[in-house]
Design a protein around this motif. Structure first.
Motif, PDB file in Angstrom:
ATOM      1  N   TRP A  30     -22.762 -36.415   4.696  1.00 11.43           N
ATOM      2  CA  TRP A  30     -22.245 -35.149   4.173  1.00 11.43           C
ATOM      3  C   TRP A  30     -21.871 -35.278   2.703  1.00 11.43           C
ATOM      4  CZ3 TRP A  30     -17.410 -35.405   2.130  1.00 11.43           C
ATOM      5  CH2 TRP A  30     -16.596 -36.450   2.563  1.00 11.43           C
ATOM      6  N   GLY A  31     -21.365 -36.479   2.299  1.00 10.63           N
ATOM      7  CA  GLY A  31     -21.046 -36.700   0.893  1.00 10.63           C
ATOM      8  C   GLY A  31     -22.294 -36.669   0.026  1.00 10.63           C
ATOM      9  N   ALA A  32     -23.362 -37.318   0.507  1.00 14.32           N
ATOM     10  CA  ALA A  32     -24.635 -37.274  -0.216  1.00 14.32           C
ATOM     11  C   ALA A  32     -25.176 -35.855  -0.264  1.00 14.32           C
ATOM     12  CB  ALA A  32     -25.646 -38.207   0.444  1.00 14.32           C
ATOM     13  N   GLY A  33     -25.006 -35.123   0.841  1.00 15.26           N
ATOM     14  CA  GLY A  33     -25.490 -33.749   0.884  1.00 15.26           C
ATOM     15  C   GLY A  33     -24.779 -32.858  -0.117  1.00 15.26           C
ATOM     16  N   LEU A  34     -23.443 -33.029  -0.227  1.00 14.69           N
ATOM     17  CA  LEU A  34     -22.693 -32.238  -1.197  1.00 14.69           C
ATOM     18  C   LEU A  34     -23.102 -32.579  -2.626  1.00 14.69           C
ATOM     19  CD1 LEU A  34     -19.099 -32.293   0.366  1.00 14.69           C
ATOM     20  CD2 LEU A  34     -20.660 -30.339   0.207  1.00 14.69           C
ATOM     21  N   ALA A  35     -23.311 -33.868  -2.902  1.00 16.90           N
ATOM     22  CA  ALA A  35     -23.710 -34.281  -4.247  1.00 16.90           C
ATOM     23  C   ALA A  35     -25.082 -33.708  -4.616  1.00 16.90           C
ATOM     24  CB  ALA A  35     -23.726 -35.809  -4.351  1.00 16.90           C
ATOM     25  N   LEU A  36     -26.028 -33.783  -3.679  1.00 16.50           N
ATOM     26  CA  LEU A  36     -27.349 -33.214  -3.950  1.00 16.50           C
ATOM     27  C   LEU A  36     -27.287 -31.688  -4.061  1.00 16.50           C
ATOM     28  CD1 LEU A  36     -29.878 -35.304  -1.844  1.00 16.50           C
ATOM     29  CD2 LEU A  36     -29.845 -35.000  -4.319  1.00 16.50           C
ATOM     30  N   ALA A  37     -26.366 -31.071  -3.349  1.00 21.30           N
ATOM     31  CA  ALA A  37     -26.203 -29.619  -3.471  1.00 21.30           C
ATOM     32  C   ALA A  37     -25.764 -29.245  -4.879  1.00 21.30           C
ATOM     33  CB  ALA A  37     -25.194 -29.105  -2.441  1.00 21.30           C
ATOM     34  N   VAL A  38     -24.891 -30.072  -5.476  1.00 16.18           N
ATOM     35  CA  VAL A  38     -24.488 -29.838  -6.868  1.00 16.18           C
ATOM     36  C   VAL A  38     -25.699 -29.925  -7.787  1.00 16.18           C
ATOM     37  CG1 VAL A  38     -23.139 -30.766  -8.794  1.00 16.18           C
ATOM     38  CG2 VAL A  38     -22.118 -30.596  -6.530  1.00 16.18           C
ATOM     39  N   ALA A  39     -26.521 -30.956  -7.594  1.00 16.92           N
ATOM     40  CA  ALA A  39     -27.729 -31.108  -8.412  1.00 16.92           C
ATOM     41  C   ALA A  39     -28.670 -29.922  -8.231  1.00 16.92           C
ATOM     42  CB  ALA A  39     -28.441 -32.415  -8.067  1.00 16.92           C
ATOM     43  N   CYS A  40     -28.850 -29.461  -6.997  1.00 13.43           N
ATOM     44  CA  CYS A  40     -29.741 -28.330  -6.727  1.00 13.43           C
ATOM     45  C   CYS A  40     -29.172 -27.026  -7.298  1.00 13.43           C
ATOM     46  CB  CYS A  40     -29.969 -28.177  -5.232  1.00 13.43           C
ATOM     47  SG  CYS A  40     -31.000 -29.473  -4.495  1.00 13.43           S
ATOM     48  N   ALA A  41     -27.847 -26.921  -7.350  1.00 14.87           N
ATOM     49  CA  ALA A  41     -27.248 -25.726  -7.938  1.00 14.87           C
ATOM     50  C   ALA A  41     -27.534 -25.646  -9.429  1.00 14.87           C
ATOM     51  CB  ALA A  41     -25.735 -25.728  -7.694  1.00 14.87           C
ATOM     52  N   LEU A  42     -27.591 -26.811 -10.078  1.00 16.74           N
ATOM     53  CA  LEU A  42     -27.836 -26.847 -11.517  1.00 16.74           C
ATOM     54  C   LEU A  42     -29.314 -26.677 -11.846  1.00 16.74           C
ATOM     55  CD1 LEU A  42     -25.408 -29.785 -12.263  1.00 16.74           C
ATOM     56  CD2 LEU A  42     -25.129 -27.436 -13.049  1.00 16.74           C
ATOM     57  N   ARG A  43     -30.180 -27.348 -11.094  1.00 18.27           N
ATOM     58  CA  ARG A  43     -31.629 -27.194 -11.268  1.00 18.27           C
ATOM     59  C   ARG A  43     -32.280 -27.323  -9.893  1.00 18.27           C
ATOM     60  NH1 ARG A  43     -33.601 -26.847 -16.370  1.00 18.27           N
ATOM     61  NH2 ARG A  43     -35.699 -26.999 -15.515  1.00 18.27           N
ATOM     62  N   GLN A  44     -32.985 -26.260  -9.509  1.00 16.94           N
ATOM     63  CA  GLN A  44     -33.465 -26.186  -8.132  1.00 16.94           C
ATOM     64  C   GLN A  44     -34.565 -27.196  -7.807  1.00 16.94           C
ATOM     65  OE1 GLN A  44     -32.591 -22.159  -9.088  1.00 16.94           O
ATOM     66  NE2 GLN A  44     -31.108 -23.803  -9.148  1.00 16.94           N
ATOM     67  N   GLU A  45     -35.216 -27.783  -8.814  1.00 14.03           N
ATOM     68  CA  GLU A  45     -36.272 -28.743  -8.500  1.00 14.03           C
ATOM     69  C   GLU A  45     -35.731 -30.025  -7.871  1.00 14.03           C
ATOM     70  OE1 GLU A  45     -35.709 -29.279 -13.053  1.00 14.03           O
ATOM     71  OE2 GLU A  45     -35.657 -27.665 -11.582  1.00 14.03           O
ATOM     72  N   PHE A  46     -34.420 -30.220  -7.853  1.00 17.15           N
ATOM     73  CA  PHE A  46     -33.878 -31.420  -7.206  1.00 17.15           C
ATOM     74  C   PHE A  46     -33.978 -31.358  -5.689  1.00 17.15           C
ATOM     75  CE2 PHE A  46     -32.450 -32.252 -11.405  1.00 17.15           C
ATOM     76  CZ  PHE A  46     -32.392 -33.629 -11.472  1.00 17.15           C
ATOM     77  N   VAL A  47     -34.498 -30.247  -5.175  1.00 13.03           N
ATOM     78  CA  VAL A  47     -34.866 -30.212  -3.766  1.00 13.03           C
ATOM     79  C   VAL A  47     -35.973 -31.220  -3.482  1.00 13.03           C
ATOM     80  CG1 VAL A  47     -36.654 -28.433  -4.000  1.00 13.03           C
ATOM     81  CG2 VAL A  47     -35.389 -28.639  -1.848  1.00 13.03           C
ATOM     82  N   LEU A  48     -36.682 -31.660  -4.516  1.00 15.32           N
ATOM     83  CA  LEU A  48     -37.726 -32.668  -4.346  1.00 15.32           C
ATOM     84  C   LEU A  48     -37.153 -34.012  -3.911  1.00 15.32           C
ATOM     85  CD1 LEU A  48     -39.888 -31.786  -7.480  1.00 15.32           C
ATOM     86  CD2 LEU A  48     -40.373 -31.239  -5.085  1.00 15.32           C
ATOM     87  N   PHE A  49     -35.859 -34.224  -4.100  1.00 11.74           N
ATOM     88  CA  PHE A  49     -35.192 -35.410  -3.543  1.00 11.74           C
ATOM     89  C   PHE A  49     -34.744 -35.138  -2.109  1.00 11.74           C
ATOM     90  CE2 PHE A  49     -34.890 -36.581  -7.971  1.00 11.74           C
ATOM     91  CZ  PHE A  49     -34.986 -37.965  -7.946  1.00 11.74           C
ATOM     92  N   VAL A  50     -34.349 -33.913  -1.833  1.00 13.28           N
ATOM     93  CA  VAL A  50     -33.832 -33.586  -0.501  1.00 13.28           C
ATOM     94  C   VAL A  50     -34.910 -33.742   0.559  1.00 13.28           C
ATOM     95  CG1 VAL A  50     -32.788 -31.780   0.914  1.00 13.28           C
ATOM     96  CG2 VAL A  50     -32.138 -32.006  -1.497  1.00 13.28           C
ATOM     97  N   LEU A  51     -36.123 -33.304   0.271  1.00 16.69           N
ATOM     98  CA  LEU A  51     -37.182 -33.282   1.286  1.00 16.69           C
ATOM     99  C   LEU A  51     -37.543 -34.671   1.814  1.00 16.69           C
ATOM    100  CD1 LEU A  51     -39.458 -30.500  -0.253  1.00 16.69           C
ATOM    101  CD2 LEU A  51     -37.828 -30.301   1.636  1.00 16.69           C
ATOM    102  N   PRO A  52     -37.884 -35.671   0.971  1.00 12.67           N
ATOM    103  CA  PRO A  52     -38.212 -36.993   1.527  1.00 12.67           C
ATOM    104  C   PRO A  52     -37.017 -37.672   2.174  1.00 12.67           C
ATOM    105  CG  PRO A  52     -38.206 -37.066  -0.876  1.00 12.67           C
ATOM    106  CD  PRO A  52     -38.101 -35.634  -0.495  1.00 12.67           C
ATOM    107  N   LEU A  53     -35.817 -37.457   1.642  1.00 10.68           N
ATOM    108  CA  LEU A  53     -34.628 -38.067   2.244  1.00 10.68           C
ATOM    109  C   LEU A  53     -34.337 -37.445   3.605  1.00 10.68           C
ATOM    110  CD1 LEU A  53     -32.378 -38.367  -0.921  1.00 10.68           C
ATOM    111  CD2 LEU A  53     -33.315 -40.253   0.423  1.00 10.68           C
TER     112      LEU A  53
END
Length: 368
Positions: A30-53
């Motif tokens: 959940w901590g990693a998820g919240l951190a990646l959510a911050v990144a995705c909020a700033l620039r949506q292309e960081f979903v490219l990290f969410v998908l393989p993980l």
């Protein structure tokens, strides 16, 4: 990192969020998820990290890991659809060029990032290490880095110096390629520093990419736009609209409604064909002169709002519509008159004021 920390935007915050996600992923999903959510909020292309993980995560961890990013991405998409009628960010639609043109920009951007950050070499080490360790999780993070790098190539990079699009991934990439067991080796920092110095040779000297030139640009232009914004905040009523291209610092400091000539905060240039012949600055190939005129802003600032050393007034290539209208006596000079505004820093601002307005204090007409 130091340069982009004070250049605005969310560049270094994204880097921190991505590093926290990497650190937390195996211990607290959940901590990693919240951190990646911050990144995705700033620039949506960081979903490219969410998908393989997400694919690499055990089934029990997938929901707490992916849910925060999913909420952010759905929220942003819903907002864009309601506000702009678009699923993708307006910046993507505004800056995207034909594939061949963008890949040319992207390869040039990757070359610069290799000099600035050692990017191509770090990617090679990353792939070799993932192949050697054959770890599912490491491959997931590696896939995220590679997908993000491919995305930067696809969109053609950015116009800002020092590899802004690659910088958020740089701390993570360094951590991933760092050799294990060398944390206490005295020679590692020395070798790393030597490598950095070799890569930084192009930052010194009198050329365009040198540190001295960038500092001059930062002080003479970017900081000046913030000063101009504060000046307009004190000068103009809160509903005053100003049309210009460098909207960031001026808009933030002035708190006035901005008419964005480049169309980054509106949908005015979505259907405009990019001008690839005369414009070379990435992300600046489109403008809609007719749309700006329809907004009837009280003030229009072209170029950097200053005269050249020979006294001539210069504008940006993407503001060509205004120049052509001035030359042929079209709508722009009929509605606006050029003036010089004292902003208190010894460099008067060249600004076009709508003819039906009274001149503000410290301003004199300079045009017909």
């Amino acid at each position: 990192l130091a340069w982009h920390a004070h250049a605005g935007l969310g560049t270094t915050l994204m880097g921190l969020a991505l590093l926290v996600a990497w650190w937390e992923y195996e211990r607290r999903p959940w901590g990693a998820g919240l951190a990646l959510a911050v990144a995705c909020a700033l620039r949506q292309e960081f979903v490219l990290f969410v998908l393989p993980l997400l694919l690499a995560a055990p089934r029990a961890r997938r929901i707490p890991f992916a849910l925060p990013s999913l909420v952010v991405l759905v929220g942003w998409t819903a907002f864009r659809w309601i506000y702009y009628g678009m699923l993708l960010p307006t910046t993507y639609a505004t800056k995207k060029l034909p594939v061949a043109a963008d890949l040319g920009y992207g390869l040039s951007y990757l070359t610069d990032a290799t000099w600035n950050l050692g990017w191509a070499g770090l990617l090679a080490v990353l792939i070799l290490r993932a192949a050697r360790e054959r770890d599912r999780l490491r491959w997931a993070w590696t896939a995220g880095v590679l997908l993000h790098s491919a995305y930067v190539l696809w969109v053609g990079g950015d116009f800002m110096v020092l590899s802004r699009f690659f910088v958020p991934v740089f701390p993570l990439l360094v951590c991933m390629v760092w050799p294990r067991g060398l944390e206490r080796a005295v020679w590692v920092p020395a070798v790393g520093l030597a490598g950095v110095l070799v890569l930084q040779w192009n930052q010194f000297g009198p050329h365009e990419e040198s540190r001295s030139t960038r500092l001059m640009i930062q002080q003479g232009f970017k900081q000046r736009w913030a000063r101009l914004g504060f000046h307009f905040r004190d000068l103009a009523p809160p509903d005053t609209r100003v049309a210009l291209s460098p909207i960031g610092a001026f808009g933030w400091a002035s708190r006035l409604p901005i008419v964005d000539i480049l169309g980054l905060t509106n949908d005015s240039v979505v259907d405009v064909e990019p001008n690839l012949e005369f414009i070379r600055v990435k992300g600046h190939h489109r403008a809609n002169f007719d749309w700006v005129m329809e907004q009837r802003p009280e003030y229009v600032i072209l170029g950097n709002g200053v005269r050249a050393e020979d006294g001539t007034f210069t504008i940006n290539p993407w503001e060509r519509g205004f120049y052509e209208s001035l030359q042929r006596g079209g709508r722009f000079p009929q509605a606006y008159r050029q003036a010089s505004m004292d902003v208190g820093d010894g460099m008067p601002l060249d600004v076009f004021v709508r003819r039906d307005l009274a001149l503000p204090r410290g301003t004199v007409w300079t045009g017909p």
